[in-house]
Motif scaffolding. Structure first.
Motif, short mmCIF file in Angstrom:
data_model
loop_
_atom_site.label_atom_id
_atom_site.label_comp_id
_atom_site.label_asym_id
_atom_site.label_seq_id
_atom_site.Cartn_x
_atom_site.Cartn_y
_atom_site.Cartn_z
N VAL A 1 -32.91 12.52 3.17
CA VAL A 1 -33.66 11.75 4.40
C VAL A 1 -33.67 12.52 5.66
CG1 VAL A 1 -33.27 9.55 5.66
CG2 VAL A 1 -32.69 9.68 3.19
N ARG A 2 -32.50 13.33 6.06
CA ARG A 2 -32.37 14.30 7.32
C ARG A 2 -33.54 14.83 7.26
NH1 ARG A 2 -28.95 16.02 11.26
NH2 ARG A 2 -27.54 14.03 10.98
N ASP A 3 -33.78 15.84 6.07
CA ASP A 3 -34.82 16.88 5.95
C ASP A 3 -36.20 16.41 5.99
OD1 ASP A 3 -32.82 18.78 5.89
OD2 ASP A 3 -33.36 19.29 3.84
N SER A 4 -36.58 15.03 5.29
CA SER A 4 -37.57 14.39 5.65
C SER A 4 -38.05 13.75 7.07
CB SER A 4 -37.70 13.01 4.78
OG SER A 4 -37.54 13.58 3.40
N ASP A 5 -36.92 13.36 7.70
CA ASP A 5 -36.96 13.07 9.14
C ASP A 5 -37.76 14.30 9.88
OD1 ASP A 5 -36.63 11.14 11.14
OD2 ASP A 5 -35.14 12.44 11.91
N ARG A 6 -37.05 15.58 9.64
CA ARG A 6 -37.48 16.78 10.22
C ARG A 6 -38.95 17.11 9.94
NH1 ARG A 6 -34.20 21.98 11.11
NH2 ARG A 6 -33.77 21.23 13.34
N ILE A 7 -39.17 17.01 8.82
CA ILE A 7 -40.64 17.23 8.24
C ILE A 7 -41.55 16.35 8.96
CG2 ILE A 7 -42.20 16.84 6.22
CD1 ILE A 7 -41.24 19.53 6.22
N LEU A 8 -41.15 15.16 9.14
CA LEU A 8 -41.87 13.99 9.94
C LEU A 8 -42.24 14.65 11.24
CD1 LEU A 8 -40.68 10.76 8.17
CD2 LEU A 8 -42.95 11.45 8.40
N GLY A 9 -41.07 15.10 11.79
CA GLY A 9 -41.21 15.60 13.22
C GLY A 9 -42.34 16.92 13.27
N ILE A 10 -42.26 17.58 12.31
CA ILE A 10 -43.11 18.79 12.31
C ILE A 10 -44.53 18.35 11.93
CG2 ILE A 10 -43.71 20.57 10.83
CD1 ILE A 10 -40.68 21.23 10.54
N LEU A 11 -44.60 17.48 11.27
CA LEU A 11 -46.11 16.83 10.88
C LEU A 11 -46.40 16.37 12.46
CD1 LEU A 11 -45.45 14.84 7.71
CD2 LEU A 11 -46.63 17.19 7.96
N ALA A 12 -45.62 15.85 13.27
CA ALA A 12 -46.26 15.29 14.39
C ALA A 12 -46.49 16.48 15.32
CB ALA A 12 -45.17 14.40 15.01
N SER A 13 -46.25 17.53 15.31
CA SER A 13 -46.48 18.73 16.19
C SER A 13 -47.11 19.92 15.67
CB SER A 13 -45.03 19.03 16.80
OG SER A 13 -44.20 19.43 16.13
N LYS A 14 -46.97 20.27 14.44
CA LYS A 14 -47.37 21.76 13.99
C LYS A 14 -48.41 21.55 12.83
CE LYS A 14 -44.29 23.99 15.92
NZ LYS A 14 -44.43 25.30 16.46
N THR A 15 -49.23 20.43 13.04
CA THR A 15 -50.56 20.69 12.02
C THR A 15 -51.81 20.82 13.03
OG1 THR A 15 -50.91 18.07 12.32
CG2 THR A 15 -49.51 18.82 10.56
N ARG A 16 -52.71 21.21 12.21
CA ARG A 16 -54.05 21.32 13.07
C ARG A 16 -54.48 20.39 13.98
NH1 ARG A 16 -59.30 23.45 10.00
NH2 ARG A 16 -59.02 21.62 8.96
N HIS A 17 -54.18 19.09 13.08
CA HIS A 17 -54.46 17.62 13.67
C HIS A 17 -53.70 17.63 15.14
CE1 HIS A 17 -54.55 13.31 13.35
NE2 HIS A 17 -55.87 13.59 12.75
N ALA A 18 -52.51 17.86 15.07
CA ALA A 18 -51.83 17.59 15.86
C ALA A 18 -52.03 18.65 17.08
CB ALA A 18 -50.28 17.85 15.48
#
Ligand SMILES: Nc1ncnc2c1ncn2[C@@H]1O[C@H](COP(=O)(O)OP(=O)(O)OP(=O)(O)O)[C@@H](O)[C@H]1O
Ligand SMILES: [Mg+2]
Lengths: 267, 269
Positions: B149-166
């Motif tokens: 769950v902790r790792d998924s939380d980190r990934i969700l944070g990355i999806l919020a900042s590290k995608t082309r979309h973001a």
């Protein structure tokens, strides 16, 4: 403003937990004073800046570059461009063998700007001046009283603004409201860190770390709907999760400083 | 317009590849032309789960390097119409996936397909960031335990900042939670987090809950995505997840302790 009287305990939380970590690096945001004022053809302005203190726990360049890459590639982009001060104290004798110029390059290549060394004695001051780096006193010192902060305010005549965050702050992320309050309407995850020069308001569970008054405002407070935090601090006075009783966690709370003690009170 | 979906988790071994295979198969079964791409350079697995490992000639990195064209590298699934697999390379060179190269391949796939499912490697390093970078949507695979769950939380944070979309200022890509290897028995015993616990911590929409199931192992041994095992609990749970993914409203199943029926007793699921 006197160079060594500013609050630097702000986030100086030498938690035992840090010592247990296997990382030979630690990044911590801290406050440090900028240049002093003097009338001339040039204009010097006294400003507070926030610097990150990078504490080295290992002197081997291989280990450091590997750990740096690991820290910096975590995707959070937290450290990019932050002015950074190196703290070599933990290295003890080993600090002597450290190639500062090479380390500065290593950091620069990774987008971290080294501005100076943390003052921890004569030897460090000599090395810093040889390397053309500043020496900053970023430890000890009482939290600056509130009046002092207010006295400095007219110089930076910008309105105090609060920062509103509506998305969850996730593990590994950090949010800092410079110069004002931080308002969060979504959860702060375990492993996340939220900071403000002013107050912090969390209208959701607080599971990570929250630090209010990071520049030394002892009047700053933290408000939250549910306290399930790893650490809370006001002006550098902190309490860890294990120092918070179950009774204190009940319902919405506010956290404030009274003298030296950090109070957690129901609201 | 093709939709790019990344299946990601942070933590390893939680069921990303199982999920990528199941979801892509389900999307193709529903009539959408779908390509599933293995981003796990050096540890390719998807071809095994999809049962196409004996038909791999060229791979993702070959296409990026221009050693082969996309048509030569895509493997057509023999069971489901409109389903194709792009296998990962066995190279040890983790930098083989360049941003430009990945973009080129995804653009080319987007001309042919309705959905492109990207099976991410574990971790939050280059491979995982590449798999997520061009995505329009994410499926975050999580097991009901604290570290996942902790790792998924980190990934969700990355999806919020590290995608082309973001990076284009459009904010986080939509991410939905797929809780896998869920065992209601162990939740009751307090050995696992409940679906409510996980949802509360991650604060994202729930795409589905896949029970811990022997059928998954059987399916991967057979090289058949578990979603094709229509009688199994995991297969049905994946079918529900695909239906929800496509906008259907379906109730969550397999959340409570079931009395074992004849089927369960026979197959131990
Ligand atoms: N619902 C399930 N029930 C039982 N076993 C499962 C389930 N989902 C996955 N597994 C098993 O867990 C293991 C890991 O699954 P899988 O390879 O899909 O994970 P992954 O996240 O892709 O791993 P990696 O991070 O190594 O790429 C496999 O042995 C798989 O059979
Ligand atoms: Mg995998």
């Amino acid at each position: 403003m006197p160079l060594n009287r500013q609050d630097a305990r702000a986030l100086d939380d030498p938690q035992p937990r840090h010592q247990l970590r296997t990382h030979p690096l630690e990044f911590r945001p801290m406050s440090a004073p900028a240049a002093a004022a003097r009338p001339a053809a040039l204009q010097f302005k006294g400003r507070m800046i926030t610097v990150t203190v990078l504490r080295l726990l290992d002197a081997s360049p291989e280990v450091l570059s590997r750990e740096l890459d690991a820290c910096l590639s975590d995707g959070s982009g937290l450290l990019a461009g932050l002015p950074t001060v190196l703290d070599l104290e933990a290295l003890g004798e080993a600090a002597g063998g450290l190639d500062l110029a090479a380390l500065a390059t290593l950091l620069r290549e990774r987008g971290v700007t080294l501005i100076g060394l943390r003052d921890s004695g004569e030897a460090i001051r000599a090395r810093a001046s040889a390397a053309g780096l500043a020496v900053l006193n970023v430890d000890g010192g009482r939290a600056a009283p509130r009046r002092e902060a207010e006295a400095a305010a007219p110089m930076a005549a910008e309105p105090v603004r609060s920062l509103l965050v509506t998305q969850p702050v996730r593990s590994g992320q950090q949010v800092y409201a410079r110069g004002g309050d931080l308002i969060l309407t979504a959860p702060v995850s375990a492993g996340a860190e939220v900071m403000a020069d002013g107050n912090i308001h969390v209208y959701a569970p607080l599971r990570g770390r929250a630090m209010a008054g990071v520049l030394g405002d002892t009047g700053a407070r933290i408000f939250c709907q549910r306290l399930d935090c790893e650490l809370v601090a006001v002006a550098g006075h902190y309490r860890l999760s294990e120092q918070i009783s179950d009774a204190e966690r009940e319902g919405p709370v506010q956290i404030r400083l009274e003298g030296e003690s950090l109070l957690i009170e129901p609201m | 317009m093709a939709k790019i979906v990344v299946v990601t988790s942070g933590k390893g071994g939680v069921g990303k590849t199982t999920t990528s295979a199941a979801i892509s198969t389900g999307l193709a079964q529903a009539g959408h032309r779908t390509a599933v791409v293995d981003f796990d350079v050096g540890l390719r697995n998807l071809d095994l789960i999809m049962g196409v490992e004996r038909r791999v000639v060229y791979d993702f990195v070959n296409v990026i390097n221009g050693d082969a064209n996309l048509k030569q590298a895509l493997i057509k699934d023999k069971r489901v119409e409109g389903l194709y697999v792009l296998p990962a390379s066995q190279t040890r060179d983790k930098d083989a996936l360049t941003t430009e190269g990945v973009e080129k391949v995804l653009n080319e796939l987007a001309e042919e397909f309705d959905y492109i499912v990207c099976d991410s490697p574990a971790g939050i390093e280059r491979g995982a960031l590449m798999a997520a970078y061009f995505a329009d949507e994410a499926i975050v695979v999580t097991n009901p335990e604290v570290s996942s769950v902790r790792d998924s939380d980190r990934i969700l944070g990355i999806l919020a900042s590290k995608t082309r979309h973001a990076e284009q200022g459009k904010g986080s890509i939509p991410g939905r939670l797929l809780l896998t290897r869920y065992s209601p028995e162990r939740v009751v015993k307090g050995e696992m987090l409940s679906v409510e616990d996980v949802q509360e911590i991650l604060a994202v929409d729930l795409l589905g809950v896949i029970p811990e199931s022997q059928a998954v192992l059987n399916a991967s041994n057979a090289g058949t995505p578990v979603i094709m095992d229509e009688n199994s609990d995991a297969g049905q749970a994946y079918q529900d997840a695909v239906a929800r993914f496509l906008g259907e409203d379906r109730e969550h199943r397999f959340l409570t302790v079931q009395k074992k029926g004849l089927f369960g007793r026979l197959f131990g699921s």
